[in-house]
Structures are given as structure tokens and as C-alpha cells.
Design an enzyme around this catalytic site. Sequence first.
Site, PDB file in Angstrom:
ATOM      1  N   ASP A 244      46.265  47.634  33.057  1.00 18.77           N
ATOM      2  CA  ASP A 244      45.092  46.925  33.582  1.00 18.77           C
ATOM      3  C   ASP A 244      44.853  45.691  32.723  1.00 18.77           C
ATOM      4  O   ASP A 244      45.671  45.363  31.854  1.00 18.77           O
ATOM      5  CB  ASP A 244      43.859  47.867  33.609  1.00 18.77           C
ATOM      6  CG  ASP A 244      42.945  47.521  34.776  1.00 18.77           C
ATOM      7  OD1 ASP A 244      42.456  46.374  34.821  1.00 18.77           O
ATOM      8  OD2 ASP A 244      42.727  48.376  35.650  1.00 18.77           O
TER       9      ASP A 244
ATOM     10  N   HIS B 103      44.557  42.494  37.705  1.00 15.93           N
ATOM     11  CA  HIS B 103      44.364  43.507  36.661  1.00 15.93           C
ATOM     12  C   HIS B 103      45.576  43.480  35.733  1.00 15.93           C
ATOM     13  O   HIS B 103      46.145  44.518  35.387  1.00 15.93           O
ATOM     14  CB  HIS B 103      44.149  44.893  37.269  1.00 15.93           C
ATOM     15  CG  HIS B 103      42.790  45.054  37.888  1.00 15.93           C
ATOM     16  ND1 HIS B 103      41.648  45.109  37.140  1.00 15.93           N
ATOM     17  CD2 HIS B 103      42.387  45.142  39.174  1.00 15.93           C
ATOM     18  CE1 HIS B 103      40.600  45.229  37.945  1.00 15.93           C
ATOM     19  NE2 HIS B 103      41.015  45.249  39.182  1.00 15.93           N
TER      20      HIS B 103
ATOM     21  N   GLU C 252      41.512  43.899  44.017  1.00  8.71           N
ATOM     22  CA  GLU C 252      40.658  42.941  43.310  1.00  8.71           C
ATOM     23  C   GLU C 252      41.434  41.771  42.689  1.00  8.71           C
ATOM     24  O   GLU C 252      41.151  41.375  41.557  1.00  8.71           O
ATOM     25  CB  GLU C 252      39.849  43.668  42.223  1.00  8.71           C
ATOM     26  CG  GLU C 252      38.959  44.744  42.797  1.00  8.71           C
ATOM     27  CD  GLU C 252      38.161  45.506  41.755  1.00  8.71           C
ATOM     28  OE1 GLU C 252      36.984  45.757  42.012  1.00  8.71           O
ATOM     29  OE2 GLU C 252      38.706  45.851  40.680  1.00  8.71           O
TER      30      GLU C 252
HETATM   31  C1  ACM Z   1      39.275  49.997  42.484  1.00 15.66           C
HETATM   32  O1  ACM Z   1      38.274  50.654  42.205  1.00 15.66           O
HETATM   33  N1  ACM Z   1      39.294  48.702  42.231  1.00 15.66           N
HETATM   34  C2  ACM Z   1      40.450  50.591  43.065  1.00 15.66           C
END
Ligand code: ACM
Length: 756
Positions: A198, A260, A323
Site C-alpha cells: 500500500d 496505493h 482509489e
Molecule cells: C477499499 O476499501 N479501498 C477497497
Amino acid sequence: MLPLIAGIGFGLMTAPACAQADPRPDPGVAITPRPAQVQLTGQDFHLPATLVLSVSEGDPAARATATYLRAALQAQLHRPVAIGSGGAIRLERVSDPMPAEGYRLSVTPQGITLRAQGDAGLFYAAVTLSQILEPPTNRAAGDPAQVPGMEITDAPRFGWRGVMLDSARHYQSPEWIRRFIDEMARHKLNILHWHLTDDQAWRLEIRRYPRLAEVGGWRVEAGEHRVSGGIYTQAQVRALVAYAAVRHVTILPEIEMPGHATAALAAYPDLSAGAAPRVPASGWGVYPNLFKPLPATLKVLEDILDEVTDLFPSRFIHIGGDEAVKDAWKSSPEVQAQIRALGLKDETALQAWMVRQMAAHLDSRGRRLMGWDEILNDDLPPSAAVMSWHGVAAGRSAARAGHDAVLSPVLPLYLDYRQGDAPEDGPGRGVFPLKLVYDFDPDTNGLDPAAAAHVLGVQANIWTELLRSEARVEAAAFPRLAALAEVAWTPAERRDWSDFLDRLPGQLAAYHRRGIGASNSALRVRLKSDPGLAGRAIVTLSTQAHLGTLRYTLDGSQPRPDSKRFALPIDAALPVRVRAAAFRDDMKLPGELDEVIESPVGADGMPLRLSLCTSGLALSLESQAGPVVRVDSRNPCWQTPEVAMDGAAALRLSLVSLPYNFELGEEAAGIALDPSLGAGGRMEVHLDRCDGPVVAALSLGDPARSLRQPIRMPLATTTGRHSLCLQVRRSTPGPFWALEQASLLAVGGMKNPPVP
Ligand code: ACM
């Protein structure tokens, strides 16, 4: 993953009928998840002094399960268990067809037989047996060796019974992960989705790109001055995969792309679409750093996936995909040229293209791609599977479009939401109590059978931005994973909250015996105190799940089965010590209460109940000073209920410093800052409303320099009943003060020397 509150996407779904399931309770049998069918026969079995487990020769999987069962029973029963022939407990294969992972278990006076066609079924029969022999829940009263005669026929509702563990935001040791896998197996959960990379970390050793873990495995957390973290070597991973396999748990690795990715890009800056970050992220939220989707980067990602597929035999490999804010791609000439060269419409289409490249690469290795629901689009290859987190709608759409799908909606399956709203419930987001998880309905009605077959199952996700230790993860996971297990395993019409609740005390006791720090929030006694007549309070007791009879004392003595029963709110003279517990028959349930309610305004002050003024980004955060405080990080502001202000002379406040560590993108502009205030900002107390008159104000010290600040603020003379609004005004977007406690001090109550 942190600040975003996903849509609430329950479909209108009802249970498919299962002709055999009997929804009635199974008296005297406590097995979680509840089996599909249990029949008590009355023909009990007496456990012999020496237990022997029998398996047939030439069945290594059955022998592995027998070895697992032997260790489990030895630990539980504190006596030797052997594997041999002619034993009273037999593991047998059947040739008649059984549902996948299904088994039968019989307890008769002659012995106990576990029967299954497949390896997983035999293992789950063993798990069930270890619960049947778990003291004392499933024993006939008075004789611990008496096992009730029964016939169990069982098989899971879903093949995907998953848990995601975020080892990127905070690291858990391989030893602890082993224990976690053990617990998963006991719950018949079978997929450990391992979130390994991440913004904040890259945990997995990759031999070809060693800097990923060397640089990416370690970071300085916001507000701290030390490096923390850890990595998983390939040898450790192989050992964990093997350990999980014996327990029929598949580890699904997740390697996040294109977003991420801060930790990876700090390690290999050439892979970054824009300016590369220098270090892994120290805060939370959604960072704009993205992989650059050009051939050289894709080659690196494919090399990484090759090492990943070598390590993990999982059918699916998860590539994240969530995201990915596209600013870096929008402003990169190279990336824009790539979009044009590929004839694509925009950056979203570019991510879809990148996903297709990865899917093709994984397909060529005999694996399948899985990603978060952002990857769903019309061009997603049919082999790719979708994990639905923005509610369940994306999962259902994916299934209709012919993709395999897993349902893991934020509400209620994100277990970084707290189990309860007490200080004991630790840090986390809002509250998702046990029952909310239990009531999750993953039903596939409304989907045609072909689409329904694509819904592989359900998964709970444990994000660890706020769960900094293994103990915090345990307290968030359990017993909610027992509820998840029942959602995933038990036929819909056998799922019954009151039956589950009935089993919960035994389940909590079993966690306790195994050293698992499960939360007792569902059963814990809670106290609410409202102002009464002068010098008195109206006290109400309750529990989250309403199990048992509440009994209490006001004289400091321990509550007992014959203590006064709580029926109506108690009108108590202050100060008072309230002790209370819930009882089922004569048994005291976990979660006893022992709390003192102080006098109204007196020398020591009257504690004020605090609630948040706004809930935009309301979190319970663990301060470095220790206490967990509830705060809206965008607006540190607290309100009190109305209290009598006559005679109140000052407020005593305890403030703790919090790092400001949320990457909010454009939303950050909405945070009110006043640079004219000093470094620490200012505490302002308003009467009645947050825009009401200021009755006290004080400049605060720098929260970057100390962890805690006790303050005393003289109050303008006020009469009558009022609420207060305590607003921290900030000057910078850095660390800030959060209110831990507030109390009102009386005139004449100033014997304590003023605190700085
Ligand atoms: C997530 O909670 N962005 C998968």
C-alpha cells in the site's frame, strides 16, 4: 480506504429454500458456524480415557487432518490422543456424492465417525468435533466425558468465506498470523486475503526488486520519530502458505496497482507517473502516487506477479485497483502520449487497459486476476473477478456480466469499524456491532441462477490504519468473524441471531482459553447517567445484545445472581458506585460494569459527557499519549449536554496531541485554519451553540512538542442550564489537540492549584 464512506447497497434479497434445514434451536449443541443439520439421538458416547483417532492407510490428507485434530484435542482435553487403528474416533471416506466441503459426523455409543468425500469436508468434520469436545458447552451436565449422541450433516452455503488482513498499514508477525489462520480454520473460514502492499508499506520480499521490501517495509509514522514496520521473507511466506493449506485456508495475495503504490514508488522512483515520493507514506487516506503505465513498468509488475504466483498457489491473484486518483496521469506527458498511442479515451480507460494486461499475464500463468470493484467495466476479461466493497451492487452487476464476484461491502463487513462505542472498544471508525455483521444478507435472489453461481461468497476486511497492534486486530476481528462465518457457512434459514447469541458466552470463553483477545462489547454492561434532582442522577443500564438479566448493586459489593434486578432507571444519590452484571441463570456473563458517578459541581469538578459537533470524518483515534479519543479530524469540536452552570467557575480540560495524517486531496481545503493563531491554535468555549457567545478562550501549546496538555479555563459568570461547545481552532494543517476529558469546576472548588 479510510475516509470514504461507501454507499449502502443492500439488494432486496431473500433466502433460497433448503428443504432439509430445520430452523429450530439445537438444544445442548453449540457449534459455530451452526451446521446445516443437527439431530440429537439421545444415544450418548462415553469418552474413553485414551483417545485414539483412526484413519485408513494411504490417505495422506486424512492423516494430516487427524494430526491437526490430535493436537487440537490434546490442547483442549489435556490428555494424550493417539493416531492408530481401532480407535473410537474414525475418519472415513465415503464414495457417495456430497456437496463441496461437506461432511457427516455421528456420535453413537460405539464411537464417533467423521465422514467426507473430499479433504476439506473431512477437515471441517474434525473442526466440528473439536467444538463438540470443547469443555463444557457440549457435555451432558455433570459428566465431562459424556458426549451427546447426534447426527450432523453439514456443508457450506458459500465456497468463499474470506477475511482480508491489512499487513501493510501495520505489520503483524508471522507467528501471530499463524494463530489468526488457526482461528480462521476453527470458524471454517477459508480465504485469507493478504493486503501486502500500500502507500504506507511494501511487505513482501521480491528477489528481483529487493528495494521494494528494503525501502518499502519501513516507515516513520506521522507524529512519531522512530522507524517501524517489518517484511515477510519468501521463506516465511512459503511456511505460512503451507501452514494455511493444512487448515484448508488459501492465502490470496494482493499487490496494489496502479494506486496505493507510494511505498513501491519510493523504492523504485522510475516506476512513478509523476514526481516520485521519497519515502513510504506516513499518514492515511488516498495518495495521488501512481505507477506509470508504460511497458517498462508493466514488465516490472509482471516480474513481481511471477514471483507472487511462485509463492502463492491461490487460483486468484488480487491486484487492488481501488482509489486510483488520476491526477498524476493527467499531468504526465508520457502517460498522455500512451493514452493516445493506445487509442484510448481517457485515464479510466488506461487503467482498464492496464488491468487487461495484468489479467492476460496471470491467465498465461494459469491464474486469474481479482480486483476491487473499480476494475469492473465492459471490457474486463471474463476470467477476472470483482471484489465488491462499495456496497454489493457492483458485485451483483459483475455476476450478471459473467464475472465471479465476492461481496465485502464496507457496511457491515469492514471490521475497522468499532464493535461498540465504549472507550474499551478502542480505536476505529463508526460502530458496526456484532448483530449488524450477523444480519448481513448476501442473498443472491433476484439474480438468475447463472449469475447467482458467480457470487462466490462473502468476506470481511480488517484494515489496520487505526489498528496498530495485533491485540487491536484481535479485538476488532472477534467475535465478529464468528458472525461472518455463520453468514458464509450456515444455510440462510438456519441462521438465527438468538441461537447465535445463546452460543456467544461459550464462544467468548473458548477464545479466552486460547488466548485470543476477543471483544465482549455485545455483552458488556453499559451505563448512561442523566441529571436528576439536586445531587442525584438517573442511571440506566443496558447491554448491546440484551442477553441475560441485568443485576446491580450501589453499595460497592459484587453483583450476584440474587442482586437487585435492573428494570427501571435508578434514581441515585451522588456520588455513587454502580456495579452491574448480566446473568444467565446463575452464570455471570462477561462484561461486568464498575463505575463511579461523581457529584455534580464540587471540588473535584463534574465530568462532562462529550459528543462530537460534526461527524464528517469521525474517528476514534489512539493518541500517542495513550487514550483513545473520538474526534472529527476535520473539525475538532465537542459538545456537552445541558448542565446547571450556576456556581461554575472554570473548566478543566485534558487535551491529547494527534498527528494530522489524512491525505484528503481537495477535501483538505475545507478545513478551517487561522494562521493568525499561535502554533497550537486556541480552545474556545461557546455557550449553547458553536456560534454562541464565547465564555472562555485560551491559546494552546504546540501539539508537535508535547503529547498531552492539561488546562484550566476560567468561565464567564453564567447562570441557568446550558450546553457548551468546545472548539479547537487550528492554525496549521499539522498535529492538533483533541479533547480527552472535560469537567466543570465550582466556585470555592479551587483548592487544586491551577495547572499550566
Ligand atoms: C477499499 O476499501 N479501498 C477497497
